[in-house]
Scaffold this active site. Structure first.
Site, PDB file in Angstrom:
ATOM      1  N   SER A 557       0.833  -1.202   0.000  1.00 19.05           N
ATOM      2  CA  SER A 557       0.000   0.000   0.000  1.00 19.05           C
ATOM      3  C   SER A 557       0.862   1.243   0.000  1.00 19.05           C
ATOM      4  O   SER A 557       2.014   1.209   0.461  1.00 19.05           O
ATOM      5  CB  SER A 557      -0.880   0.023   1.251  1.00 19.05           C
ATOM      6  OG  SER A 557      -1.551   1.263   1.356  1.00 19.05           O
ATOM      7  N   TYR A 570      -2.864  -0.607  10.500  1.00 18.80           N
ATOM      8  CA  TYR A 570      -2.864  -0.948   9.068  1.00 18.80           C
ATOM      9  C   TYR A 570      -1.535  -0.565   8.424  1.00 18.80           C
ATOM     10  O   TYR A 570      -0.886  -1.379   7.751  1.00 18.80           O
ATOM     11  CB  TYR A 570      -4.030  -0.222   8.374  1.00 18.80           C
ATOM     12  CG  TYR A 570      -4.128  -0.476   6.886  1.00 18.80           C
ATOM     13  CD1 TYR A 570      -4.724  -1.632   6.396  1.00 18.80           C
ATOM     14  CD2 TYR A 570      -3.630   0.455   5.956  1.00 18.80           C
ATOM     15  CE1 TYR A 570      -4.816  -1.866   5.022  1.00 18.80           C
ATOM     16  CE2 TYR A 570      -3.721   0.234   4.592  1.00 18.80           C
ATOM     17  CZ  TYR A 570      -4.318  -0.926   4.125  1.00 18.80           C
ATOM     18  OH  TYR A 570      -4.412  -1.150   2.768  1.00 18.80           O
TER      19      TYR A 570
HETATM   20  N1  LIG Z   1      -8.532  -0.445  -1.997  1.00 17.20           N
HETATM   21  C1  LIG Z   1      -7.456   0.295  -1.847  1.00 17.20           C
HETATM   22  O1  LIG Z   1      -7.462   1.515  -2.074  1.00 17.20           O
HETATM   23  C2  LIG Z   1      -6.188  -0.297  -1.394  1.00 17.20           C
HETATM   24  C3  LIG Z   1      -5.066   0.537  -1.243  1.00 17.20           C
HETATM   25  C4  LIG Z   1      -3.884  -0.016  -0.843  1.00 17.20           C
HETATM   26  C5  LIG Z   1      -3.798  -1.360  -0.574  1.00 17.20           C
HETATM   27  N2  LIG Z   1      -4.892  -2.138  -0.722  1.00 17.20           N
HETATM   28  C6  LIG Z   1      -4.743  -3.572  -0.413  1.00 17.20           C
HETATM   29  O2  LIG Z   1      -5.246  -4.325  -1.478  1.00 17.20           O
HETATM   30  C7  LIG Z   1      -5.722  -5.554  -0.957  1.00 17.20           C
HETATM   31  C8  LIG Z   1      -7.128  -5.819  -1.503  1.00 17.20           C
HETATM   32  O3  LIG Z   1      -7.981  -4.800  -1.075  1.00 17.20           O
HETATM   33  P1  LIG Z   1      -9.401  -4.512  -1.719  1.00 17.20           P
HETATM   34  O4  LIG Z   1      -9.536  -3.052  -1.706  1.00 17.20           O
HETATM   35  O5  LIG Z   1      -9.551  -5.200  -2.994  1.00 17.20           O
HETATM   36  O6  LIG Z   1     -10.352  -5.106  -0.584  1.00 17.20           O
HETATM   37  P2  LIG Z   1     -11.585  -6.130  -0.613  1.00 17.20           P
HETATM   38  O7  LIG Z   1     -12.166  -6.082   0.737  1.00 17.20           O
HETATM   39  O8  LIG Z   1     -12.454  -5.831  -1.775  1.00 17.20           O
HETATM   40  O9  LIG Z   1     -10.881  -7.508  -0.834  1.00 17.20           O
HETATM   41  C9  LIG Z   1     -10.122  -8.130   0.178  1.00 17.20           C
HETATM   42  C10 LIG Z   1     -10.428  -9.604   0.177  1.00 17.20           C
HETATM   43  O10 LIG Z   1      -9.594 -10.215   1.155  1.00 17.20           O
HETATM   44  C11 LIG Z   1     -10.345 -11.203   1.820  1.00 17.20           C
HETATM   45  N3  LIG Z   1      -9.794 -11.486   3.146  1.00 17.20           N
HETATM   46  C12 LIG Z   1      -9.814 -10.722   4.257  1.00 17.20           C
HETATM   47  N4  LIG Z   1      -9.242 -11.360   5.278  1.00 17.20           N
HETATM   48  C13 LIG Z   1      -8.840 -12.556   4.825  1.00 17.20           C
HETATM   49  C14 LIG Z   1      -8.196 -13.666   5.417  1.00 17.20           C
HETATM   50  N5  LIG Z   1      -7.854 -13.667   6.706  1.00 17.20           N
HETATM   51  N6  LIG Z   1      -7.948 -14.742   4.648  1.00 17.20           N
HETATM   52  C15 LIG Z   1      -8.310 -14.751   3.351  1.00 17.20           C
HETATM   53  N7  LIG Z   1      -8.915 -13.733   2.735  1.00 17.20           N
HETATM   54  C16 LIG Z   1      -9.187 -12.647   3.469  1.00 17.20           C
HETATM   55  C17 LIG Z   1     -11.721 -10.614   1.910  1.00 17.20           C
HETATM   56  O11 LIG Z   1     -12.705 -11.620   2.128  1.00 17.20           O
HETATM   57  C18 LIG Z   1     -11.871  -9.903   0.575  1.00 17.20           C
HETATM   58  O12 LIG Z   1     -12.475 -10.735  -0.385  1.00 17.20           O
HETATM   59  C19 LIG Z   1      -5.632  -5.463   0.547  1.00 17.20           C
HETATM   60  O13 LIG Z   1      -4.438  -6.074   0.991  1.00 17.20           O
HETATM   61  C20 LIG Z   1      -5.546  -3.991   0.775  1.00 17.20           C
HETATM   62  O14 LIG Z   1      -4.908  -3.659   1.965  1.00 17.20           O
HETATM   63  C21 LIG Z   1      -6.080  -1.651  -1.118  1.00 17.20           C
END
Ligand SMILES: NC(=O)c1ccc[n+]([C@@H]2O[C@H](COP(=O)([O-])OP(=O)(O)OC[C@H]3O[C@@H](n4cnc5c(N)ncnc54)[C@H](O)[C@@H]3O)[C@@H](O)[C@H]2O)c1
Ligand SMILES: [Zn+2]
Length: 680
Positions: A557, A570
């Site tokens: 991130s 986080y």
């Molecule tokens: N959305 C953003 O702006 C953003 C920015 C920086 C980083 N990220 C990172 O990208 C990744 C995906 O985020 P997203 O925005 O697509 O979120 P999202 O919530 O749409 O997807 C995350 C997925 O991870 C799964 N998950 C959560 N805990 C889990 C576990 N213990 N075991 C297995 N699966 C698990 C959830 O069920 C979900 O389907 C994350 O690591 C997040 O920190 C996202």
């Protein structure tokens, strides 16, 4: 294609019925034809045509576009220019000059048999029961004994124009016959109506099967081998998962392969009987098989009581011997104009007590190779039960495997997609960034395993991408070591191994230091820092065993470098993940495994993190409406563009695709430009 002709429609229906039952023919094996008339658009007069299943495709799913349509008068006129068996392959090109109109499939090598046999309908099939008779040492006598004069024995001959002439002559000389057994190969049946041809085909197949059932010796594969019985299911699967990466590495020494595993009792029963080493060594026989299964399998010669370590060590020795043996076979049989050797690795690997691993350039090909070896086991059982299994000899096998016409077909295949043969495990891929990444990797040719907390959601995401030959879903909590191992095992059993991991699972709590509970802290670190450690560790074990390199990509991130507001748990967990990238890039490079990261920011659309409370919180922190958060983030960026899940997926593909082959330990920001998160 011309508008549907009733003869063609009837042929399609018969072909689909015959192809739907695996007892009648192997996958994509065999072909059918029908002769009839249509109005010639050039003369307005009726013209006699033959519709015949074209090259490639499967009878069970044959459509009109899979038929080649030829003018019967021109096809039969080829007999007068046929230059003799030495140059029979030239006739395949000549078929193109017999075609009736454009469209339709390319005429196959078997077209001559269909056109030249004087019957309105012809079925050529590869039934296990028929091939059992065809490969029995005394197949000719058995054919007489089983069918009397209704079915005629045709000694082995490689498919082609001459075989067509032979069968046409046999039909003419034996007006009472309804078909023939093609030595070493399969069956051909005919009839004056479509219904009669189908009835004759089924009669030959079922009569052979009934005869085998009634007359087979009790133990066609010999007595049971002490200690070689199938392990109980759980142990069998665990053993298969433990051996799979090594076996995939063995099968991929020349070029990377996707694997398929089966522990069906037809396989484990064969491997539990005394004669299996001798029979496996004899190899398969039906012409369809050699390209798909190679002439023979690699058989582990240890019982399942041997340890994993002993089995791995022995498999590696056997792989060296297999490659030498295959090169010997090539060198003994190749002529100066033979195509170059196509790789010396086994496509079928048999492990007593455990099952069969089969390999191919994609999952479907690997699965079909396994189905073909099951056909071969059935054939050997039938032949040995009645007589002695006697497949065609090595030189003939070679003439098929390295046939110039087969080589030309292979050369015509489209270039593989950039990620073809790569097996990806994407965590948290039921939603948002992970889902977009899984979709992109699959679109680029990878097999994808979607791991997420909820099995049903993971399976639904996999189904959206494609069937089980493309994507499978598994339920796993990445913070639970046993669940992570089970997910890697599932990947390895589904596709043979793993070589591309995307650590994407995550969740986000936005709290100040004073509001952050110990539980909050642990959850963030368990899922992201520990979770990606566990997933990388379990997957790396498989990758190292495969010796095929690999990629690990962390979805970290912007917050791993940028000190965002109310973000201690986080942000610290993301910084932990980011440093894992550097540490593991340094450590795993020795195994050819690259480790890189992507730093997204502000991906609101599709993100469960944002819709699940984080978005509302961020909106409040920044003083905007939640629905405008994507636009707000865009305005904050240097490029003033909104970041979507697909943009993160693009970066993942760039890192693991064909271009960045020399890059490891890198983080790629995908944030539309945030100066405060620039890397240096
Ligand atoms: N959305 C953003 O702006 C953003 C920015 C920086 C980083 N990220 C990172 O990208 C990744 C995906 O985020 P997203 O925005 O697509 O979120 P999202 O919530 O749409 O997807 C995350 C997925 O991870 C799964 N998950 C959560 N805990 C889990 C576990 N213990 N075991 C297995 N699966 C698990 C959830 O069920 C979900 O389907 C994350 O690591 C997040 O920190 C996202
Ligand atoms: Zn055939």
């Amino acid at each position: 294609m011309p508008t549907s002709n009733p003869t063609a429609a009837e042929l399609i229906a018969r072909s689909n019925r015959l192809g739907a039952d695996p007892k009648n023919t192997n996958y994509a094996g065999g072909n059918t034809s029908a002769k009839g008339t249509e109005t010639d658009p050039v003369t307005g007069e009726p013209v006699e045509l033959v519709w015949v299943k074209g090259s490639g495709g499967d009878l069970g799913t044959l459509k009109e576009s899979g038929l080649a349509v030829l003018r019967l008068d021109r096809m039969r006129a080829l007999v007068d220019v046929y230059p003799g068996i030495e140059r029979e392959d030239e006739m395949v090109a000549a078929f193109d000059y017999c075609l009736h109109g454009k469209g339709g499939a390319a005429p196959s090598i078997d077209t001559a048999m269909h056109g030249l046999v004087d019957a309105a309908h012809v079925d050529h099939l590869h039934p296990d029961s028929g091939i059992a008779i065809a490969t029995a040492a005394d197949g000719e006598a058995l054919t007489k004994e089983i069918f009397g004069d209704r079915v005629v024995w045709v000694p082995w001959r490689r498919p082609g124009f001459q075989l067509g002439l032979d069968i046409a002559a046999i039909k003419e000389a034996n007006p009472q016959a309804v078909g023939c057994i093609l030595g070493g190969h399969g069956i051909t049946a005919w009839g004056e109506t479509s219904e009669e041809s189908e009835r004759n085909s089924l009669w030959i197949i079922d009569t052979a099967a009934a005869y085998i059932a009634e007359h087979s010796s009790a133990e066609p594969f010999g007595p049971a081998l002490e200690g070689y019985a199938a392990l109980p299911e759980d142990e069998r699967r665990a053993r298969a998962a433990a051996l799979a990466p090594t076996i995939r590495g063995i099968a991929s020494a020349d070029r990377p392969m996707v694997g398929h595993f089966t522990d069906a009792s037809v396989v484990t029963d064969f491997l539990a009987a005394a004669e299996h080493p001798r029979l496996a060594e004899l190899g398969t026989s039906c012409p369809d098989h050699f390209l798909r299964t190679k002439v023979k399998p690699l058989v582990l010669d240890l019982p399942p009581t041997a340890s994993v370590e002993e089995s791995v060590a022995r498999l590696k020795e056997l792989a060296v011997a297999y490659r030498e043996d295959y090169r010997g076979y090539y060198e003994r049989n190749a002529t100066p104009d033979s195509p170059a050797i196509r790789g010396a690795d086994p496509l079928i690997v048999l492990v007593p007590g455990v099952g069969m691993f089969s390999f191919g350039k994609d999952k479907q090909t690997a699965r079909v190779a396994g189905e073909f070896y099951v056909n071969a086991i059935n054939v050997m059982r039938g032949a040995e039960g009645l007589s002695t299994y006697a497949p065609i000899d090595e030189a003939e096998k070679f003439r098929i495997e390295y046939w110039a016409l087969e080589e030309a077909k292979l050369q015509r295949m489209p270039a593989p997609k950039p990620l073809a043969t790569r097996i990806a495990l994407v965590t948290g891929a039921a939603s948002g960034i992970g889902k977009a990444t899984a979709q992109r990797l699959a679109a680029e040719g990878a097999c994808v395993v979607i791991a997420d907390l909820d099995l049903a959601k993971a399976e639904a995401a996999a189904a959206e991408i494609g069937g089980p030959d493309v994507a499978v879903g598994v339920g796993a909590d990445v913070s639970d070591a046993a669940a992570v191992q089970a997910a890697v095992d599932a990947a390895v059993l589904a596709f043979g191994g793993v070589d591309l991991v995307v650590n994407n699972a995550g969740l986000s709590l936005s709290r100040s230091l004073l509001e952050t509970t110990e539980k909050d802290w642990d959850l963030q670190h368990d899922v992201m820092a520990k979770g990606s450690f566990l997933v990388t560790q379990a997957a790396a074990r498989a990758m190292i065993a495969q010796e095929m390199g690999g990629d690990v990509i962390y979805i970290s991130s912007k917050n791993s470098v940028f000190a965002g507001p109310n973000n201690v748990a986080y942000g610290a967990a993301k910084a932990d993940q980011a440093h894992q990238v550097r540490l593991l890039a340094a450590e795993l490079g020795a195994h050819g495994i690259k480790v890189n990261g992507v730093n997204p920011d502000g991906v609101v659309q599709g993100s469960g993190i944002f819709s699940g409370g984080w978005g509302a919180n961020r909106a409040e922190v920044y003083g905007v409406e939640e629905k405008d958060l994507g636009k707000f983030y865009a305005q904050r960026t240097i490029l003033k563009r909104e970041v979507l899940p697909s943009h993160i997926a693009n970066a993942v593909f760039a890192l693991c695709g064909p271009d960045l082959t020399h890059t490891t330990g890198l983080h790629v920001p995908v944030d539309a430009g945030v100066a405060a998160a620039f890397l240096r």
